[in-house]
Design an enzyme around this catalytic site. Structure first.
Site, PDB file in Angstrom:
ATOM      1  N   GLU A 259       0.837  -1.183   0.000  1.00 52.25           N
ATOM      2  CA  GLU A 259       0.000   0.000   0.000  1.00 52.25           C
ATOM      3  C   GLU A 259       0.882   1.247   0.000  1.00 52.25           C
ATOM      4  O   GLU A 259       1.971   1.260   0.571  1.00 52.25           O
ATOM      5  CB  GLU A 259      -0.928   0.022   1.223  1.00 52.25           C
ATOM      6  CG  GLU A 259      -1.927  -1.111   1.213  1.00 52.25           C
ATOM      7  CD  GLU A 259      -3.183  -0.840   2.027  1.00 52.25           C
ATOM      8  OE1 GLU A 259      -3.362   0.292   2.533  1.00 52.25           O
ATOM      9  OE2 GLU A 259      -4.005  -1.764   2.145  1.00 52.25           O
TER      10      GLU A 259
ATOM     11  N   HIS B   7      -4.824   6.655  -0.484  1.00 52.15           N
ATOM     12  CA  HIS B   7      -4.030   5.443  -0.313  1.00 52.15           C
ATOM     13  C   HIS B   7      -4.542   4.369  -1.257  1.00 52.15           C
ATOM     14  O   HIS B   7      -5.603   4.519  -1.870  1.00 52.15           O
ATOM     15  CB  HIS B   7      -3.993   4.964   1.139  1.00 52.15           C
ATOM     16  CG  HIS B   7      -5.246   4.324   1.657  1.00 52.15           C
ATOM     17  ND1 HIS B   7      -6.395   5.023   1.930  1.00 52.15           N
ATOM     18  CD2 HIS B   7      -5.544   3.033   1.977  1.00 52.15           C
ATOM     19  CE1 HIS B   7      -7.325   4.206   2.397  1.00 52.15           C
ATOM     20  NE2 HIS B   7      -6.840   2.981   2.429  1.00 52.15           N
TER      21      HIS B   7
ATOM     22  N   HIS C 282      -5.419   0.280  -2.359  1.00 53.70           N
ATOM     23  CA  HIS C 282      -5.805  -1.069  -1.945  1.00 53.70           C
ATOM     24  C   HIS C 282      -5.270  -2.011  -3.022  1.00 53.70           C
ATOM     25  O   HIS C 282      -5.886  -2.172  -4.073  1.00 53.70           O
ATOM     26  CB  HIS C 282      -7.332  -1.177  -1.818  1.00 53.70           C
ATOM     27  CG  HIS C 282      -7.891  -0.566  -0.577  1.00 53.70           C
ATOM     28  ND1 HIS C 282      -9.249  -0.518  -0.301  1.00 53.70           N
ATOM     29  CD2 HIS C 282      -7.275   0.011   0.480  1.00 53.70           C
ATOM     30  CE1 HIS C 282      -9.445   0.073   0.870  1.00 53.70           C
ATOM     31  NE2 HIS C 282      -8.271   0.415   1.356  1.00 53.70           N
TER      32      HIS C 282
ATOM     33  N   ASP D 192     -10.136   1.077   7.783  1.00 54.69           N
ATOM     34  CA  ASP D 192     -10.160   2.482   7.370  1.00 54.69           C
ATOM     35  C   ASP D 192     -11.107   3.283   8.257  1.00 54.69           C
ATOM     36  O   ASP D 192     -10.788   4.384   8.705  1.00 54.69           O
ATOM     37  CB  ASP D 192     -10.629   2.600   5.908  1.00 54.69           C
ATOM     38  CG  ASP D 192      -9.599   2.118   4.908  1.00 54.69           C
ATOM     39  OD1 ASP D 192      -8.396   2.286   5.165  1.00 54.69           O
ATOM     40  OD2 ASP D 192     -10.008   1.567   3.865  1.00 54.69           O
TER      41      ASP D 192
END
Lengths: 143, 102
Positions: free
Chosen positions: A24, A85, A87, A98
């Site tokens: 990530e 961000h 995934h 999250d």
């Protein structure tokens, strides 16, 4: 409130998140909030400091990263709009993890990076009662 | 009085003030006074009676976890800062196939 981003900036974020795959990646979003939209003006990549073995499904920044970028945003008269961000090989939808770490009034741009290629970016915002994320309209402006 | 710097997303609950003044001789008391003055902050800072684990509080440059935590004493004029830890992670799709888009 819709979230607006230029195609150029979105592409820059995609390239960053492809470079961190299969782990990530992420960073901050600086911008401006008006009545009709939150506009992302700048993305700032921030190192993933989560334990290395867990970075394939976890991302974290340090409090010092937050301080530095919030101070910069305040000094420049910009808003710390949110953060982005990835995934990796997983849908661009918020996870329970999250949500547990989320703040209201903050834009969450999540990108699915499938086999090293960014495929989809979705915008989310935490409900003020913290019960769930709501999807936000993401307007990608061709510059 | 001591000051507390509020993280940007939570300034909506302090009338858009970045820095607010509160009373308290310990950090715990100052945070209690903060959430008494601005009640909408509480659910985002606390889970029950405990600070949420992503909520960091700094006294000057020091994380209060390395001081005496919420029992850390305060002097008039001290400056606190609330800093969220930003973290995220993908859904655990292996156990939730209905989340897959393919």
């Amino acid at each position: 409130m819709p979230v607006r981003i230029t195609k150029q900036l979105q592409t820059r974020i995609f390239r960053h998140l492809e470079s961190t795959w299969p782990n990530e990646g992420g960073g901050f979003l600086l911008g401006e909030i008006a009545q009709d939209a939150a506009t992302v003006c700048e993305s700032i990549a921030v190192e993933n400091v989560f334990e290395a073995a867990e970075q394939y499904h976890r991302y974290a920044m340090t409090p010092q990263d937050w301080m530095r970028l919030e101070d910069e945003a305040d000094t420049r008269g910009l808003a710390l709009l949110g953060y982005y961000h990835s995934h990796p090989d997983s849908p661009a939808i918020p996870s329970d993890y999250d949500r547990e770490h989320a703040l209201p009034n903050f834009v969450y741009l999540i990108t699915r990076v499938q086999a090293g290629a960014a495929q989809e970016m979705l915008a989310w915002r935490l409900r003020t009662d913290r019960s769930r994320f709501d999807s936000e309209t993401l307007e990608v402006v061709v510059d | 009085m001591v000051t507390i710097r509020i993280p940007s997303p939570l300034r909506a609950y302090t009338g858009e003030q970045a820095v607010v003044e509160v009373d308290g001789t310990t950090i715990g008391a100052a945070l209690e006074d903060l959430t008494a003055r601005y009640p909408e902050l509480r659910q985002h800072l606390y889970e029950g009676q405990q600070l949420r684990n992503f909520v960091n509080v700094f006294l000057g440059e020091e994380d209060i976890r390395f001081l005496d935590g919420l029992d850390t004493g305060l002097d008039a004029g001290d400056s606190l800062r609330i800093i969220p830890s930003i973290a995220g992670g993908r859904p655990e799709c292996e156990s939730a196939p209905s989340l897959r888009q393919e």
